[in-house]
Design a protein around this motif. Sequence first.
Motif, mmCIF file in Angstrom:
data_model
loop_
_atom_site.group_PDB
_atom_site.id
_atom_site.type_symbol
_atom_site.label_atom_id
_atom_site.label_comp_id
_atom_site.label_asym_id
_atom_site.label_seq_id
_atom_site.Cartn_x
_atom_site.Cartn_y
_atom_site.Cartn_z
ATOM 1 N N LEU A 1 -12.546 -13.239 -19.066
ATOM 2 C CA LEU A 1 -11.149 -12.850 -18.923
ATOM 3 C C LEU A 1 -10.469 -13.837 -17.989
ATOM 4 O O LEU A 1 -10.812 -13.933 -16.805
ATOM 5 C CB LEU A 1 -11.040 -11.425 -18.366
ATOM 6 N N VAL A 2 -9.521 -14.597 -18.544
ATOM 7 C CA VAL A 2 -8.756 -15.576 -17.774
ATOM 8 C C VAL A 2 -7.322 -15.059 -17.697
ATOM 9 O O VAL A 2 -6.610 -15.040 -18.700
ATOM 10 C CB VAL A 2 -8.787 -16.970 -18.422
ATOM 11 N N SER A 3 -6.915 -14.627 -16.524
ATOM 12 C CA SER A 3 -5.591 -14.021 -16.371
ATOM 13 C C SER A 3 -5.089 -14.329 -14.972
ATOM 14 O O SER A 3 -5.683 -13.900 -13.987
ATOM 15 C CB SER A 3 -5.671 -12.509 -16.601
ATOM 16 N N ARG A 4 -3.987 -15.065 -14.896
ATOM 17 C CA ARG A 4 -3.505 -15.518 -13.590
ATOM 18 C C ARG A 4 -2.114 -14.998 -13.254
ATOM 19 O O ARG A 4 -1.595 -15.294 -12.194
ATOM 20 C CB ARG A 4 -3.536 -17.048 -13.555
ATOM 21 N N GLU A 5 -1.518 -14.239 -14.164
ATOM 22 C CA GLU A 5 -0.219 -13.624 -13.867
ATOM 23 C C GLU A 5 -0.481 -12.172 -13.481
ATOM 24 O O GLU A 5 -0.344 -11.253 -14.274
ATOM 25 C CB GLU A 5 0.699 -13.761 -15.077
ATOM 26 N N THR A 6 -0.904 -12.011 -12.245
ATOM 27 C CA THR A 6 -1.415 -10.721 -11.777
ATOM 28 C C THR A 6 -0.800 -10.353 -10.429
ATOM 29 O O THR A 6 -1.498 -10.306 -9.410
ATOM 30 C CB THR A 6 -2.951 -10.768 -11.654
ATOM 31 N N PRO A 7 0.497 -10.085 -10.387
ATOM 32 C CA PRO A 7 1.109 -9.721 -9.101
ATOM 33 C C PRO A 7 0.603 -8.365 -8.627
ATOM 34 O O PRO A 7 0.225 -7.512 -9.433
ATOM 35 C CB PRO A 7 2.599 -9.663 -9.439
ATOM 36 N N PRO A 8 0.605 -8.162 -7.322
ATOM 37 C CA PRO A 8 0.189 -6.854 -6.809
ATOM 38 C C PRO A 8 1.282 -5.817 -7.020
ATOM 39 O O PRO A 8 2.463 -6.152 -7.174
ATOM 40 C CB PRO A 8 -0.020 -7.120 -5.314
ATOM 41 N N LEU A 9 0.900 -4.559 -7.035
ATOM 42 C CA LEU A 9 1.871 -3.470 -6.990
ATOM 43 C C LEU A 9 2.521 -3.510 -5.616
ATOM 44 O O LEU A 9 1.857 -3.338 -4.590
ATOM 45 C CB LEU A 9 1.167 -2.134 -7.221
ATOM 46 N N LEU A 10 3.836 -3.762 -5.576
ATOM 47 C CA LEU A 10 4.522 -3.999 -4.307
ATOM 48 C C LEU A 10 4.954 -2.717 -3.605
ATOM 49 O O LEU A 10 5.467 -2.771 -2.490
ATOM 50 C CB LEU A 10 5.727 -4.912 -4.536
ATOM 51 N N VAL A 11 4.754 -1.582 -4.269
ATOM 52 C CA VAL A 11 5.030 -0.304 -3.611
ATOM 53 C C VAL A 11 3.980 -0.071 -2.531
ATOM 54 O O VAL A 11 2.791 -0.317 -2.737
ATOM 55 C CB VAL A 11 4.985 0.837 -4.641
ATOM 56 N N LYS A 12 4.407 0.393 -1.374
ATOM 57 C CA LYS A 12 3.456 0.603 -0.275
ATOM 58 C C LYS A 12 2.531 1.787 -0.564
ATOM 59 O O LYS A 12 2.902 2.727 -1.264
ATOM 60 C CB LYS A 12 4.212 0.828 1.030
ATOM 61 N N GLU A 13 1.320 1.703 -0.012
ATOM 62 C CA GLU A 13 0.342 2.760 -0.197
ATOM 63 C C GLU A 13 0.926 4.103 0.240
ATOM 64 O O GLU A 13 1.522 4.217 1.307
ATOM 65 C CB GLU A 13 -0.926 2.456 0.601
ATOM 66 N N GLY A 14 0.752 5.091 -0.607
ATOM 67 C CA GLY A 14 1.293 6.415 -0.326
ATOM 68 C C GLY A 14 2.667 6.645 -0.914
ATOM 69 O O GLY A 14 3.150 7.778 -0.949
ATOM 70 N N GLY A 15 3.337 5.552 -1.384
ATOM 71 C CA GLY A 15 4.642 5.698 -2.011
ATOM 72 C C GLY A 15 4.523 6.390 -3.361
ATOM 73 O O GLY A 15 3.439 6.512 -3.945
ATOM 74 N N LEU A 16 5.665 6.853 -3.874
ATOM 75 C CA LEU A 16 5.669 7.642 -5.102
ATOM 76 C C LEU A 16 5.040 6.887 -6.268
ATOM 77 O O LEU A 16 4.173 7.419 -6.972
ATOM 78 C CB LEU A 16 7.105 8.064 -5.441
ATOM 79 N N VAL A 17 5.444 5.632 -6.491
ATOM 80 C CA VAL A 17 4.886 4.880 -7.614
ATOM 81 C C VAL A 17 3.421 4.557 -7.365
ATOM 82 O O VAL A 17 2.611 4.541 -8.294
ATOM 83 C CB VAL A 17 5.698 3.593 -7.867
ATOM 84 N N TRP A 18 3.052 4.308 -6.131
ATOM 85 C CA TRP A 18 1.647 4.050 -5.802
ATOM 86 C C TRP A 18 0.783 5.242 -6.221
ATOM 87 O O TRP A 18 -0.318 5.065 -6.765
ATOM 88 C CB TRP A 18 1.498 3.790 -4.308
ATOM 89 N N LYS A 19 1.285 6.447 -6.007
ATOM 90 C CA LYS A 19 0.523 7.640 -6.376
ATOM 91 C C LYS A 19 0.513 7.854 -7.886
ATOM 92 O O LYS A 19 -0.511 8.232 -8.463
ATOM 93 C CB LYS A 19 1.105 8.874 -5.674
ATOM 94 N N ARG A 20 1.650 7.592 -8.530
ATOM 95 C CA ARG A 20 1.750 7.882 -9.963
ATOM 96 C C ARG A 20 1.071 6.809 -10.813
ATOM 97 O O ARG A 20 0.531 7.107 -11.871
ATOM 98 C CB ARG A 20 3.223 7.991 -10.389
ATOM 99 N N ALA A 21 1.144 5.552 -10.383
ATOM 100 C CA ALA A 21 0.608 4.429 -11.166
ATOM 101 C C ALA A 21 -0.677 3.922 -10.530
ATOM 102 O O ALA A 21 -0.789 2.742 -10.177
ATOM 103 C CB ALA A 21 1.647 3.315 -11.274
ATOM 104 N N GLY A 22 -1.652 4.787 -10.404
ATOM 105 C CA GLY A 22 -2.898 4.411 -9.746
ATOM 106 C C GLY A 22 -3.612 3.267 -10.418
ATOM 107 O O GLY A 22 -4.338 2.501 -9.763
ATOM 108 N N PHE A 23 -3.405 3.095 -11.722
ATOM 109 C CA PHE A 23 -4.062 2.001 -12.445
ATOM 110 C C PHE A 23 -3.614 0.641 -11.948
ATOM 111 O O PHE A 23 -4.325 -0.358 -12.119
ATOM 112 C CB PHE A 23 -3.778 2.115 -13.951
ATOM 113 N N ALA A 24 -2.411 0.565 -11.322
ATOM 114 C CA ALA A 24 -1.838 -0.721 -10.916
ATOM 115 C C ALA A 24 -2.218 -1.114 -9.491
ATOM 116 O O ALA A 24 -1.762 -2.148 -8.997
ATOM 117 C CB ALA A 24 -0.319 -0.678 -11.054
ATOM 118 N N ARG A 25 -3.061 -0.333 -8.836
ATOM 119 C CA ARG A 25 -3.435 -0.657 -7.451
ATOM 120 C C ARG A 25 -4.376 -1.853 -7.381
ATOM 121 O O ARG A 25 -4.492 -2.500 -6.339
ATOM 122 C CB ARG A 25 -4.094 0.556 -6.792
ATOM 123 N N HIS A 26 -5.068 -2.121 -8.464
ATOM 124 C CA HIS A 26 -6.013 -3.245 -8.483
ATOM 125 C C HIS A 26 -5.874 -3.999 -9.808
ATOM 126 O O HIS A 26 -5.469 -3.433 -10.833
ATOM 127 C CB HIS A 26 -7.452 -2.766 -8.322
#
Length: 683
Positions: free
Chosen positions: A532-557
């Motif tokens: 798997l070669v993938s380099r367009e991988t920005p982090p989830l910019l919502v801070k830990e504990g924020g609403l989107v961080w909780k709802r979109a758990g798949f995007a934490r890593h």
Amino acid sequence: MLERLQQIRDCLFKPDTPQPHPLDPLSELEIEYAVSIVSETHGPKLRYNTVCLSEPKKAEMLAWLEAPEVAPRPLREAEVVVVGHGYLCDGIVDLTNGVIKTWEKLTGVQPMLTVEDLQGTEKIIRTNRRVIEQCEILGIPEKDMHKVYCDPWTIGYDERFGNSIRLQQAILYYRPNLDDMQYAFPLDFCPIVNTTTGEIVDIDIPAVRRPVNTIPSNYNLDPAAYRTDVKPINITQPDGVSFTVQGRVIEWQKFKLHVGFSHKEGIVLNNVTYDDGGVVRPLFWRLSLAEMVVPYGSPDYPHHRKHAFDLGEYGGGYMTNSLSLGCDCKGVIHYMDASFITAAGIPTTIPNAICIHEEDSGILFKHTDFRDNSVIVTRGRKLVISHIFTAANYEYCVYWNLHQDGTIQLEIKLTGVLNTYSMAPDEDTKGWGTQVHPGVNAHNHEHLFCLRIDPMIDGHKNTVFQVDATRGEGEVGSAENKYGNAFYAKKTKYSTVGESLSDYDASTSRTWDICNTNKTHPYSGKFPSYKLVSRETPPLLVKEGGLVWKRAGFARHTIHVTKYADDQIHPAGRHVPQTSGEPPMGLPEWVGDGTASIDNEDIVVWHTFGLIHFPAPEDFPVMPAEPMSLLLRPRHFFLRNPALDVPPSYVSVPSQVAAGKAGAVTGDGVSQLAFEQKGCCAK
């Protein structure tokens, strides 16, 4: 009703009727059959949200594919979701036997929104007295309410309302003239609509009102304004295409695969194999875009609610476009349709939902030997399997590209129109957005996709290794690294789910090998794998504990790896709208305590990738397509370059050069005479 049931059943299962592949999406007739079975038990006046294929269990499918004449054919089953007042019913209908297999009534859970839901909201806001009053405050008279438009979004999660009632937030715009583009005229307030009852339950109004822009910005120009120096490019294949399609099974350039279509995921590729010198080698059992989230970056209320899960909340399949030759696709095209359900339980079909065609992909390989000017150049081609879906303002163009060297490439192009908000002439965007047009603020946002990879690299027992380019040990001047130039691929095996939670590291050009550790390559001694070669991988910019961080758990890593389970398809949960993220749903729930083994197991790799969008005026009034891409590439899988047998576009071997003979032009069907008259790779 019973008579119609029997008519449909006789049509579907009469002896001379070919049965669909077990992974084929439901046909219109099968959808009608499922609705008839449900109506017979639960009544005819139901509001349907979903009727789609319930995929067979993996073990059943593998047994049937291995021995279709002996193993039982997997049942045709339909997943059915019905919406009621304050509840939904989730069911599985066994079409083969004509019975409801499971039926569960759920409360506090909201299903995805359909196009009908969205269209209904626009009608509601135009006639509501409270909305009309707010429009009048902004200078829009009641007689012009037909010029007010809305993009209905799910509400995300709003603690004022929870998830007991089905809600939408109506993001409003104005269109002064019929041909104006409404996103240039955003309004500053946001009604909250009860989707079930049609009531406006609240209106979010800013403390400081913003005027409506008065300057249009349209992407439909006067014909006289278009460039006149664009000449036609015609793509022809006079001898036809190089792929074959039987039902929904495609064979092309040693690849073989099944093309499915899901109401949420859109295109689903199944049972992808490659013929390696007569040996059919399994690559991937299932590939799909499983989820995505688009979090917006303005902290100002109520913009925190703008974080659409465009697949889980709306459906990439439901929102797919009917594609047009010469516009969405060029060349010799094979199309596939997609059938869905209306709220009234009536089947409907989107024609040309999937486009399949070949494209030239540039040089596949080339080498010129400077000693004698011998040369080989081979142009490659790719098979493109694509669909395009519209999520209100945005278009997502999804392309699955198969290459002749065994590479599978996923490319996504983002286009459409920015989500906009009104702003005062002297207003400071505070860095959360950009004024892209007078009075128009486009907020910062991310597009984060989750790719679900169900591998079967030479079999269903696979292992994932993290691969980092690493400097060799030893200081400069040392015996083991005297000149300091040593580096190698450091491989770290993920043995447990917890170990797999990882992120991209640009400093090491990090990639991931999906390997079969039960075999080794006879030359390299390494495990056969797809990288798997993938380099367009920005982090989830919502801070830990924020609403989107909780709802979109798949995007934490960037990467999660889990052990395969039949019911683990949707990484943000099966029913996404109005979830709070507490307790965790989807991928964070499946990760659990992280101790489950993923070493030499039947695994699923979940990969989050995407881009961060800081809008600019060049993105308005319509965005030039912004592409992103990732690769699944064979490594230590083939004995050597598997594309050597692709006919070269031009080749001259050293003995020909020495004898003064011309080379051969073969790959593009150019005659020897044409070459002699016009030169290398002549057309």
